[in-house]
Structure formats: structure tokens, C-alpha cells
Write an enzyme that holds these catalytic residues in place. Structure first.
Site, mmCIF file in Angstrom:
data_model
loop_
_atom_site.group_PDB
_atom_site.id
_atom_site.type_symbol
_atom_site.label_atom_id
_atom_site.label_comp_id
_atom_site.label_asym_id
_atom_site.label_seq_id
_atom_site.Cartn_x
_atom_site.Cartn_y
_atom_site.Cartn_z
ATOM 1 C CG ASP A 92 -1.377 7.768 0.562
ATOM 2 O OD1 ASP A 92 -0.256 8.188 0.240
ATOM 3 O OD2 ASP A 92 -2.396 7.933 -0.137
ATOM 4 C CG ASP B 178 -1.794 1.188 1.338
ATOM 5 O OD1 ASP B 178 -2.443 1.523 0.335
ATOM 6 O OD2 ASP B 178 -1.835 1.809 2.415
#
Length: 227
Positions: A39, A37
Site C-alpha cells: 500500500d 511494500d
């Protein structure tokens, strides 16, 4: 769409995207990858910030990515960027943030193999991006695309993220999922225990600790989630 040499960036639905493979890592059978991922996992979660300078990699991201590639893993980033659909920033900001991160990684001898992002949201205010799509995590569209383009064996792959959408996605495709406690991770972990959600295969303090776990565990090892 501009892509620095040697790095691929894909937005779902973009036309005529070619694929670049790193020459030092030729395909040999079914490859393995770590899906990351963005953020809250690779970088600080700064919400729907419009200024590119506000986006900052965590200090442990560079050594973590170097370690994965040295171990022979493809490094692929999957990120939901609904700020585009919500009208907080244009899609060009997503590209600019990625280019900034890519420059910083290259300066320190690190890189990812590709980054795939979803700009959609079913309640978006920008008509072109308002839709129920197959690419917004935990939907599997982007993973399936990456699996085709990099000849991946998803059962040999690992997903690392700070939200349960990353864990759900991992389990949907038969991979392992690691929850990091950075970003939204700690509140997600606490909520999952209250709600009785299926646990991740491991819980790590941050990306570096997650990568250490990945490198020390072979597929098929019995692993339980530990805070």
C-alpha cells in the site's frame, strides 16, 4: 490458503506452506531480490478499506515489475496488514486483494515471486492477532523467511517502500533502502529530515523511478539520498 499457479502467498504462521519456484529463474548460488511494500508503493493507499474493488495498482507498477524480473531479480512483496488485527476486515480480504492484483499483473505479463504479510498488531482487538510478533515490519522475521526460501543474499537486495519502516528494515539486514514519495512517502521524508533519521540510500518519486535507480546501480556504489 489459495494461491494462483506460479505465485506464492504467505501469512506468518500459516501451516504447511509449500514453496513454488519459477522454472524460468532457477537458483544459481545466492540470489538477489527487490522487496516491495504494497500500500502506497505498489498500489494506492486506501486505508483500511473492506471492498476489494477499492484497491488499485499504480499505473507504473506493471512495467516496474516486468523490468525487475527481466533483469533477473526476485520480486517479493512484504506488507503489514494490521487491519486484520484491528478488526477492520477479515484475513480473507487480504487474500482477495492479492488474487485481484495477481490476475491484473498476469494479464499484462508481470508477476511477483511471493508476497508475505503480517496480520498482527500489539494493540489489536481480535485476540487471535493481538501480539508482539517477529513479522511486523520493521522486524526482520518475514525477510529472514524469504531469504531462506529463496536462497537470497540480503546484501545484494533492495527494499522499496513509502514508509521509514521499510528503510529501517533494509538497513537492519544490510540491504539498501529506497523511499518512494507516493503514499506516505513525502511526509515520511520531510519528517526524517527534521528528526535526523538515517537517510535512505535513495529517494524516488515513485516505484518506476525507484526501479530505474536500482537497475542503474550496482551493489557497493556510493549513493546519497536525493529528493
Amino acid at each position: 490458503m489459495v494461491r494462483p499457479s506460479g505465485i506464492s502467498e504467505f501469512g506468518e504462521g500459516a501451516p504447511n506452506l509449500d514453496r513454488w519456484r519459477h522454472r524460468e529463474m532457477p537458483d544459481r548460488g545466492r540470489a538477489r531480490a527487490v522487496f516491495l511494500d504494497r500500500d502506497g508503493t505498489l498500489s494506492e493507499d486506501v486505508g483500511y478499506a473492506r471492498e476489494v474493488a477499492q484497491y488499485r495498482l499504480f499505473p507504473w507498477t506493471i512495467p516496474a515489475l516486468r523490468a525487475l524480473r527481466e533483469a533477473g531479480y526476485r520480486v517479493i512483496v512484504l506488507t503489514n496488514q494490521s487491519g486484520v488485527a484491528r478488526g477492520y476486515f477479515p484475513e480473507t480480504v487480504v487474500h482477495e486483494v492479492h488474487r485481484r492484483f495477481e490476475r491484473e499483473l498476469r494479464e499484462h505479463g508481470a508477476q511477483w515471486d511471493a508476497i508475505y504479510y503480517c496480520p498482527h498488531h500489539p494493540e489489536g482487538v481480535v485476540p487471535a492477532y493481538r501480539r508482539v510478533c517477529a513479522c511486523r515490519k520493521p522486524a526482520t522475521g518475514l525477510v529472514e523467511r524469504a531469504a531462506r526460501e529463496f536462497a537470497l543474499d540480503l546484501q545484494r537486495c533492495v527494499f522499496i517502500g513509502d514508509k521509514y519502516t521499510d528503510i529501517m528494515l533494509a538497513h537492519r539486514v544490510g540491504a539498501r533502502g529506497v523511499l518512494v514519495l507516493t503514499g506516505h512517502g513525502r511526509e515520511e521524508w520531510e519528517r526524517s529530515q527534521k528528526e535526523g533519521w538515517r537517510p535512505p540510500d535513495h529517494v524516488a518519486e515513485n516505484l518506476w523511478e525507484a526501479v530505474r535507480w536500482v537497475l542503474s546501480h550496482e551493489r557497493g556504489a556510493e549513493c546519497r539520498a536525493t529528493p
